[in-house]
Write a protein that holds these residues in place. Structure first.
Motif, PDB file in Angstrom:
ATOM      1  N   THR A  18       0.806  -1.221   0.000  1.00 27.46           N
ATOM      2  CA  THR A  18       0.000   0.000   0.000  1.00 27.46           C
ATOM      3  C   THR A  18       0.847   1.283   0.000  1.00 27.46           C
ATOM      4  N   CYS A  19       2.162   1.143  -0.193  1.00 30.04           N
ATOM      5  CA  CYS A  19       3.052   2.298   0.014  1.00 30.04           C
ATOM      6  C   CYS A  19       3.047   3.288  -1.141  1.00 30.04           C
ATOM      7  N   GLY A  20       2.415   2.925  -2.258  1.00 27.15           N
ATOM      8  CA  GLY A  20       2.398   3.837  -3.410  1.00 27.15           C
ATOM      9  C   GLY A  20       3.320   3.345  -4.512  1.00 27.15           C
ATOM     10  N   GLN A  21       2.929   3.616  -5.765  1.00 23.68           N
ATOM     11  CA  GLN A  21       3.627   3.069  -6.940  1.00 23.68           C
ATOM     12  C   GLN A  21       5.088   3.496  -7.051  1.00 23.68           C
ATOM     13  N   ASP A  22       5.370   4.790  -6.853  1.00 20.85           N
ATOM     14  CA  ASP A  22       6.734   5.291  -7.034  1.00 20.85           C
ATOM     15  C   ASP A  22       7.679   4.730  -5.982  1.00 20.85           C
ATOM     16  N   LYS A  23       7.193   4.765  -4.771  1.00 23.19           N
ATOM     17  CA  LYS A  23       7.996   4.259  -3.655  1.00 23.19           C
ATOM     18  C   LYS A  23       8.280   2.771  -3.849  1.00 23.19           C
ATOM     19  N   LEU A  24       7.265   2.041  -4.271  1.00 17.96           N
ATOM     20  CA  LEU A  24       7.417   0.613  -4.532  1.00 17.96           C
ATOM     21  C   LEU A  24       8.468   0.374  -5.618  1.00 17.96           C
ATOM     22  N   ALA A  25       8.380   1.145  -6.702  1.00 19.42           N
ATOM     23  CA  ALA A  25       9.301   0.978  -7.831  1.00 19.42           C
ATOM     24  C   ALA A  25      10.754   1.168  -7.396  1.00 19.42           C
ATOM     25  N   ARG A  26      10.988   2.209  -6.601  1.00 21.62           N
ATOM     26  CA  ARG A  26      12.366   2.471  -6.160  1.00 21.62           C
ATOM     27  C   ARG A  26      12.887   1.354  -5.264  1.00 21.62           C
ATOM     28  N   ALA A  27      12.019   0.867  -4.389  1.00 20.92           N
ATOM     29  CA  ALA A  27      12.433  -0.199  -3.475  1.00 20.92           C
ATOM     30  C   ALA A  27      12.743  -1.483  -4.247  1.00 20.92           C
ATOM     31  N   LEU A  28      11.930  -1.793  -5.250  1.00 21.86           N
ATOM     32  CA  LEU A  28      12.160  -3.017  -6.025  1.00 21.86           C
ATOM     33  C   LEU A  28      13.460  -2.916  -6.808  1.00 21.86           C
ATOM     34  N   ASP A  29      13.773  -1.696  -7.222  1.00 23.21           N
ATOM     35  CA  ASP A  29      14.981  -1.457  -7.987  1.00 23.21           C
ATOM     36  C   ASP A  29      16.235  -1.857  -7.204  1.00 23.21           C
ATOM     37  N   TYR A  30      16.275  -1.512  -5.933  1.00 25.44           N
ATOM     38  CA  TYR A  30      17.501  -1.670  -5.174  1.00 25.44           C
ATOM     39  C   TYR A  30      17.505  -2.815  -4.181  1.00 25.44           C
ATOM     40  N   SER A  31      16.515  -3.697  -4.291  1.00 27.55           N
ATOM     41  CA  SER A  31      16.491  -4.846  -3.390  1.00 27.55           C
ATOM     42  C   SER A  31      16.839  -6.119  -4.154  1.00 27.55           C
ATOM     43  N   ASP A  32      17.567  -7.012  -3.502  1.00 32.14           N
ATOM     44  CA  ASP A  32      17.821  -8.322  -4.105  1.00 32.14           C
ATOM     45  C   ASP A  32      16.627  -9.235  -3.889  1.00 32.14           C
ATOM     46  N   SER A  33      15.940  -8.991  -2.802  1.00 28.90           N
ATOM     47  CA  SER A  33      14.866  -9.863  -2.373  1.00 28.90           C
ATOM     48  C   SER A  33      13.825  -8.991  -1.673  1.00 28.90           C
ATOM     49  N   VAL A  34      12.547  -9.305  -1.843  1.00 25.79           N
ATOM     50  CA  VAL A  34      11.515  -8.476  -1.218  1.00 25.79           C
ATOM     51  C   VAL A  34      10.423  -9.315  -0.568  1.00 25.79           C
ATOM     52  N   VAL A  35       9.852  -8.737   0.466  1.00 23.98           N
ATOM     53  CA  VAL A  35       8.648  -9.273   1.083  1.00 23.98           C
ATOM     54  C   VAL A  35       7.579  -8.209   0.890  1.00 23.98           C
ATOM     55  N   LEU A  36       6.548  -8.526   0.153  1.00 29.23           N
ATOM     56  CA  LEU A  36       5.444  -7.576  -0.052  1.00 29.23           C
ATOM     57  C   LEU A  36       4.296  -7.958   0.864  1.00 29.23           C
ATOM     58  N   MET A  37       3.987  -7.049   1.792  1.00 27.55           N
ATOM     59  CA  MET A  37       2.934  -7.318   2.761  1.00 27.55           C
ATOM     60  C   MET A  37       1.632  -6.677   2.286  1.00 27.55           C
TER      61      MET A  37
END
Lengths: 238, 238
Positions: B155-174
């Motif tokens: 629920t954090c918002g599209q832009d914020k999500l995009a940046r986080a996905l860019d720089y993470s090797d692995s993600v947990v989406l809650m």
């Protein structure tokens, strides 16, 4: 294969921070494997598990080198794998211990992958992570609302660290040691230093806690410290 | 104040994934508080704690609205705070229950902050997170080596999500729910969809697991699902 391998997270170090599920499995297993990286190192995970084992449970302390390369598997890793396979073929119930959580930065992940092609019955039991323990110990909320929290090994490299600090509202920096000054500088430039706290050996008798790490001139962390940090509300990622 | 407030993480839902420390505290407390967001909702946390309580332990189910605003504290929050303060003044030992971990996205964090100025003796007990439980359940390593893993509310918002996905090797989406299609599109464009797994009600009898979420045309997640995803080795952040 008749036996089952249980990958068991025993938590961050406090013997009470083990789950009932882990305890119930430890009570019934035949063999417990405690991984070590060096021969003379004492196994904290084994100390935590010990009171829950039956008297006749076999204890195996296997040495696994810290450096793991899938293309250059050395003898220690293959020996470990074969030892486990032999036990499972004999129908033994085997526990493989991990400090913290088995699916986060653990030796168990490699053993899990090595065994996967062998159709082994594996059950993994999650554990309390060191950073959750630190958050509770310090009364430090790690994330709330729409916060993004990133778990970052401080050894990941300067550029990678900088980008991660940029997009995160809150961070957990693991394995902070020799590069402490670089880490603090980066936290400062990303508005993450004011509320940062460094904790070493959380929950142990020789635990140390440092607040205001941005104002300490000469920080020398104990081997493998953790830093919790978060942006002030006005600096949060939008 | 004579009493102590224990903020207790009871784990992700499986009654066995509670710690010995939590159980030992629940055995001795006078009052247990189970927060609810709606009046008719059943408290999973209370069900987990129940077998460990003494017969004469008082049970309080307090309703806290999900939306929290520090500047507009409504009656429910203030009532809850005052109820706890009164109990502690009477010298009662009080437990406040939280699903998962108390320092990660919990109602407890707000209560903890509201009570802080009142010099209350507070002890927080960490819990197994839902994402660690999911990682173990699925045999899905969340991070290894120098991986950065980010915990992201969908629920954090599209832009914020995009940046986080860019720089993470692995993600947990809650909290993946209505925005599932946007989330899957973003995972695809960040090389995170191939190995992604969505899990709902992990460990519950009505648990569901979806692999290959990038190939499913019509995914409808159960309320509050979790996605675990990671980049293939060649796409990892350097």
């Amino acid at each position: 294969m008749k036996g089952t391998l249980y990958g068991i997270g025993v938590g961050p170090g406090d013997p009470e921070l083990i789950t009932l599920k882990a305890v119930n499995i430890l009570k019934k297993i035949d063999v417990v494997i405690a991984p070590r990286t060096q021969k003379n190192e004492k196994s904290t995970a084994l100390n935590i598990a010990m009171p829950h084992l039956r008297q006749n449970t076999e204890i195996l302390e296997l040495v696994f080198p810290m450096v793991y390369d899938e293309n250059q598997l050395n003898e220690a890793w293959l020996d470990g794998k074969n030892t486990i396979l032999n036990l499972l073929e004999q129908g033994k119930q085997v526990a493989f211990l991990t400090l913290g959580d088995p699916m986060l930065y653990s030796t168990y992940i490699y053993i899990f992958r090595l065994l996967a092609p062998h159709r082994v019955d594996i059950q993994t039991i999650p554990g309390i992570t060191s950073f959750c323990a630190a958050g509770s110990r310090l009364g430090y909320p790690l994330a709330e609302g729409n916060d993004i929290v990133s778990i970052i090994p401080a050894t990941c490299g300067q550029d990678k660290l900088a980008r991660a600090l940029d997009y995160s509202d809150s961070v957990v920096l693991m394995k902070v040691y020799r590069n402490i000054n670089e880490v603090v500088d980066q936290l400062k430039s990303h508005h993450l230093s004011e509320q940062a706290v460094m904790i070493s050996k959380c929950g142990h008798p020789d635990e140390t806690i440092h607040y205001q790490i941005d104002r300490s001139a000469d920080l020398k962390p104990v081997y493998l410290s953790t830093i919790l940090a978060k942006k002030s509300l006005s600096k949060q990622v939008e």
